[in-house]
Write a protein that holds these residues in place. Structure first.
Motif, PDB file in Angstrom:
ATOM      1  N   GLU A 218     -46.016  10.558  58.697  1.00 10.12           N
ATOM      2  CA  GLU A 218     -47.223  10.013  58.393  1.00 10.12           C
ATOM      3  C   GLU A 218     -47.740   8.718  59.230  1.00 10.12           C
ATOM      4  O   GLU A 218     -48.938   8.830  59.485  1.00 10.12           O
ATOM      5  CB  GLU A 218     -46.987   9.690  56.909  1.00 10.12           C
ATOM      6  N   ARG A 221     -48.842  10.512  62.394  1.00  8.61           N
ATOM      7  CA  ARG A 221     -50.288  11.373  62.337  1.00  8.61           C
ATOM      8  C   ARG A 221     -51.494  10.444  62.201  1.00  8.61           C
ATOM      9  O   ARG A 221     -52.581  10.900  62.438  1.00  8.61           O
ATOM     10  CB  ARG A 221     -50.177  11.996  60.691  1.00  8.61           C
ATOM     11  N   GLU A 225     -55.110   9.812  69.721  1.00  7.40           N
ATOM     12  CA  GLU A 225     -54.622  10.808  70.175  1.00  7.40           C
ATOM     13  C   GLU A 225     -53.762  10.301  71.510  1.00  7.40           C
ATOM     14  O   GLU A 225     -53.151  10.997  72.012  1.00  7.40           O
ATOM     15  CB  GLU A 225     -55.891  11.445  70.916  1.00  7.40           C
ATOM     16  N   SER A 228     -47.843  10.765  70.540  1.00 11.85           N
ATOM     17  CA  SER A 228     -47.272  12.054  70.251  1.00 11.85           C
ATOM     18  C   SER A 228     -45.893  11.637  69.577  1.00 11.85           C
ATOM     19  O   SER A 228     -45.290  10.515  70.239  1.00 11.85           O
ATOM     20  CB  SER A 228     -47.274  13.008  71.350  1.00 11.85           C
ATOM     21  N   ILE A 250     -45.172  18.251  58.633  1.00  7.44           N
ATOM     22  CA  ILE A 250     -45.808  18.271  59.695  1.00  7.44           C
ATOM     23  C   ILE A 250     -46.930  19.246  59.952  1.00  7.44           C
ATOM     24  O   ILE A 250     -48.164  18.844  60.223  1.00  7.44           O
ATOM     25  CB  ILE A 250     -44.886  18.551  60.936  1.00  7.44           C
ATOM     26  N   ASP A 252     -49.862  21.777  61.079  1.00  2.24           N
ATOM     27  CA  ASP A 252     -50.328  22.060  62.039  1.00  2.24           C
ATOM     28  C   ASP A 252     -50.552  20.926  62.778  1.00  2.24           C
ATOM     29  O   ASP A 252     -51.567  21.266  63.631  1.00  2.24           O
ATOM     30  CB  ASP A 252     -51.467  23.144  61.647  1.00  2.24           C
ATOM     31  N   GLU A 253     -50.001  19.836  62.795  1.00  2.00           N
ATOM     32  CA  GLU A 253     -50.385  18.477  63.449  1.00  2.00           C
ATOM     33  C   GLU A 253     -49.479  18.892  64.971  1.00  2.00           C
ATOM     34  O   GLU A 253     -48.297  18.768  64.924  1.00  2.00           O
ATOM     35  CB  GLU A 253     -49.756  17.267  62.880  1.00  2.00           C
ATOM     36  N   THR A 254     -50.167  19.289  65.932  1.00  2.00           N
ATOM     37  CA  THR A 254     -49.614  19.743  67.144  1.00  2.00           C
ATOM     38  C   THR A 254     -49.011  18.434  68.016  1.00  2.00           C
ATOM     39  O   THR A 254     -48.164  18.589  69.007  1.00  2.00           O
ATOM     40  CB  THR A 254     -50.576  20.412  68.057  1.00  2.00           C
ATOM     41  N   ARG A 255     -49.397  17.133  67.586  1.00  5.32           N
ATOM     42  CA  ARG A 255     -48.725  16.068  68.226  1.00  5.32           C
ATOM     43  C   ARG A 255     -47.379  15.694  67.699  1.00  5.32           C
ATOM     44  O   ARG A 255     -46.723  14.665  68.261  1.00  5.32           O
ATOM     45  CB  ARG A 255     -49.763  14.726  68.229  1.00  5.32           C
TER      46      ARG A 255
END
Length: 382
Positions: A218, A221, A225, A228, A250, A252-255
């Motif tokens: 969290e 998140r 940007e 990661s 997580i 769809d959090e791509t980082r």
């Protein structure tokens, strides 16, 4: 030490237990080592007696729990399913030295030793290992306290993970443990280059409830940007349920990415491609409050900056070597705010400081303690 026979007991998946693997490297220098543990035969073992991973190492059977509740500790100390199986596997073998990893193995080690010296590596503070769990607090804490009071005076030598925990054993049980930290071997690496506009966070460890992994997820998140987070997680013994819950969190959090665990010997090389190793653990038990985990030394050998929550032993290492930043508490907000303030130049400096610290924060000194103690104890049997 030719011809000396050593037994190493560990109720862990031994190939994922970096501390025990380092211990085995030293023991293998001194004699032929038989291991009894969960998992496949580890490096350094001449013979391996594999305990079924499904068998618990505490007396969690109906009769065992009843005896714990009735405080019949002497009657229950050798009845845990894994211990009964380990005793069967060892059979009538004889050894010149027995090494018991963690307090739960001390009674078995004493039973098997037949007068040979026993080295107890307690790792952490046994009586309150999981006192944040009600059943442990009510049933297991009194049992572990009894085991320590009964068997620590019978141990030929005792080691622990840090001086603070060693002082607790001295005060409560009158023993004088030697410290063997969770340092790993020196790795001949260099800090990886920073990627422009990026700070690559990484975490390695067990996917176990209570490790505050949710707070790390969290916190990241909410970061911008630049950040990661990659996590190399060892699944809990729950069929992957907890790990699945983390993946769901997580979403769809791509980082934020989850990777399979890597072997301890490969970990530093894997982590080296990142910038900052992170960890945050609520002080629910004395072991949490006085933590000095493998991962801080893994991060140093990987030449990473470090961000941990405040804790006596890890604070000392981070501050002494200027390795990173300390979150004031283990909350998601504190971790987020501490990470958000990092700059690329700061992180680059932390990674360079880790490169210098790697030359001293490695297992040379700690392995020497184990080597000296084991050699002396084997010498007593010569």
């Amino acid at each position: 030490m030719a011809g000396k026979r050593v037994l190493c007991i560990s109720f862990s998946d031994i190939n994922r237990d970096a501390r025990v693997l380092r211990q085995l490297e030293v023991l293998a220098e001194l004699g032929e080592v038989t291991t009894v543990a969960y998992g496949e035969q580890p490096p350094g073992a001449t013979e391996h007696l594999r305990v079924d991973e499904a068998l618990p190492s505490l007396p969690q059977t109906l009769s065992g729990v009843a005896r714990l509740a009735l405080r019949r500790f002497d009657a229950v100390e050798l009845t845990a399913p894994a211990i009964r199986e380990a005793l069967r596997l060892v059979g009538d073998r004889r050894f010149d030295l027995v090494v018991a990893n963690e307090a739960r193995a001390m009674a078995m080690a004493h039973e098997i030793a037949h007068g040979a010296p026993v080295l107890a590596d307690l790792h952490e503070w046994a009586p309150e290992e999981r006192t944040h769990v009600l059943s442990w607090r009510l049933l297991v804490k009194p049992f572990m306290t009894h085991q320590c009071a009964k068997y620590l005076p019978k141990m030929s030598a005792v080691t622990v993970v840090n001086d603070s925990i060693g002082a607790m054993y001295t005060e409560r049980f009158g023993v004088a443990p030697r410290t063997v930290r969770n340092t790993g071997p020196y790795r001949d690496l260099e800090p990886s280059d920073m990627a422009a506009g990026r700070i690559r966070l990484v975490h390695s460890g067990g996917a176990v409830p209570g490790r505050n992994i949710e707070a790390m997820i969290e916190a990241v998140r909410r970061l911008d940007e630049r950040f990661s987070l990659d996590m190399y997680l060892v699944p809990a013994r729950d069929g992957g349920k907890y790990l699945d819950s983390l993946r769901a969190l997580i979403g769809d959090e791509t980082r934020i990415r989850v990777h399979p665990p890597v072997r301890p010997a490969e970990l530093a090389d894997t982590l080296n491609g990142y910038d900052v190793g992170i960890f945050s653990l609520p002080p629910l038990t004395p072991n949490h409050r006085l933590m000095l985990p493998n991962k801080i030394f893994d991060y140093v050998q990987a030449r990473l900056g470090i961000v941990f929550n405040a804790s006596l032993e890890t604070d000392r290492i981070i501050l002494d070597h200027d390795l990173g930043a300390i979150a004031p508490d283990p909350t998601e907000g504190a971790l987020h705010d501490t990470l958000a303030e990092l700059t690329e130049d700061q992180v680059r400096g932390f990674k360079q400081n880790a490169d210098k610290a790697a030359k001293v924060l490695n297992s040379v000194e700690d392995s020497a303690v184990t080597r000296t103690l084991a050699a002396e104890l084997l010498g007593q049997r010569a």
